[in-house]
Design an enzyme around this catalytic site. Structure first.
Site, PDB file in Angstrom:
ATOM      1  N   LYS A 135      23.399   7.646  62.805  1.00 34.86           N
ATOM      2  CA  LYS A 135      22.628   6.799  63.718  1.00 34.86           C
ATOM      3  C   LYS A 135      23.064   5.345  63.604  1.00 34.86           C
ATOM      4  O   LYS A 135      23.368   4.695  64.614  1.00 34.86           O
ATOM      5  CB  LYS A 135      21.133   6.914  63.425  1.00 34.86           C
ATOM      6  CG  LYS A 135      20.268   6.147  64.430  1.00 34.86           C
ATOM      7  CD  LYS A 135      18.815   6.096  64.018  1.00 34.86           C
ATOM      8  CE  LYS A 135      18.558   4.968  63.064  1.00 34.86           C
ATOM      9  NZ  LYS A 135      17.122   4.697  62.832  1.00 34.86           N
ATOM     10  N   ASP A 153      17.633   8.345  67.615  1.00 34.90           N
ATOM     11  CA  ASP A 153      16.535   7.949  66.736  1.00 34.90           C
ATOM     12  C   ASP A 153      15.310   8.772  67.102  1.00 34.90           C
ATOM     13  O   ASP A 153      15.397   9.725  67.876  1.00 34.90           O
ATOM     14  CB  ASP A 153      16.263   6.446  66.853  1.00 34.90           C
ATOM     15  CG  ASP A 153      15.586   6.070  68.171  1.00 34.90           C
ATOM     16  OD1 ASP A 153      15.615   6.886  69.126  1.00 34.90           O
ATOM     17  OD2 ASP A 153      15.013   4.966  68.240  1.00 34.90           O
TER      18      ASP A 153
END
Length: 227
Positions: A135, A153
């Site tokens: 991420k 996310d």
């Protein structure tokens, strides 16, 4: 790509799914014109630090902390040689501050030792840094390096599942599903628009379905009906 089962249709073919994704992206282009990352930064190192701090913390809180932090720590060497107690005190309000301070110091040391103090620009190199997963690496690749990248996310995970773009809760699998559905040229901005849509409209507990531009393409069974 395998067929997707959604609340809209028992089975949605890959062609049908891609057509729906095009409609979704077009609607989000209009409703979310500003796709900038909401973490304040002026260079790649600052973006890396802010993204690490954003784990289990809001961007707003991170942005309250980073002005003082960035004034004190300007280079990778500054983080590499940081006093843990001082760093922890500056980032305490972002939560998990001891782990985050350890990661920031470790990142600084690795950047100095392996990358001449510069933040690298590949997934392999970025994920070799302490505290950096896919991420965080994708934030850097998409927003700083300019490489197509899909950030997954909690917001993207929620919206993608509600829209039937994935059936997984695993971020890596969700990233793969979105890579197959979204044109590569839309990976960065498309994912960021999904993220912002989740942050401001498709909320976890009280989604604003009555004001959602994706209503006609959303078959989520928990969708709130107008009162």
């Amino acid at each position: 790509m395998s067929r997707l089962r959604t609340a809209r249709s028992p089975i949605e073919s890959p062609v049908e799914a891609k057509k729906r994704v095009r409609r979704i992206l077009a609607a989000l282009d209009q409703s979310v014109p500003d796709v900038r990352v909401e973490l304040d930064s002026s260079n790649r190192l600052e973006l890396l630090v802010a993204t690490i701090l954003s784990a289990q913390c809001t961007d707003q809180r991170v942005n309250q902390v980073t002005p003082i932090l960035f004034a004190r720590f300007r280079t990778a060497q500054d983080y590499a040689s940081a006093d843990p107690a001082e760093l922890e005190a500056l980032i305490r309000t972002t939560g998990f501050y001891k782990n985050k301070a350890r990661h920031l110091i470790g990142c600084g040391q690795t950047l100095v030792q392996r990358f001449h103090g510069m933040v690298p620009g590949t997934m392999k190199d970025l994920t070799s840094l302490p505290g950096v997963g896919r991420k965080t690496a994708n934030v850097i690749l998409g927003s700083s390096v300019g490489e197509p990248a899909i950030v997954v996310d909690t917001h993207v995970k929620r919206v993608a599942n509600r829209l039937g773009l994935t059936r997984s809760q695993d971020p890596a699998k969700i990233e793969e599903d979105l890579q197959r559905l979204l044109p590569k040229s839309k990976w960065t901005n498309g994912a960021q628009r999904l993220l912002l849509h989740g942050r401001y409209v498709c909320l976890a507990r009280t989604p604003k379905c009555a004001h959602c531009v994706l209503d006609s393409d959303c078959g989520w069974e928990g969708k709130r009906k107008p009162t």
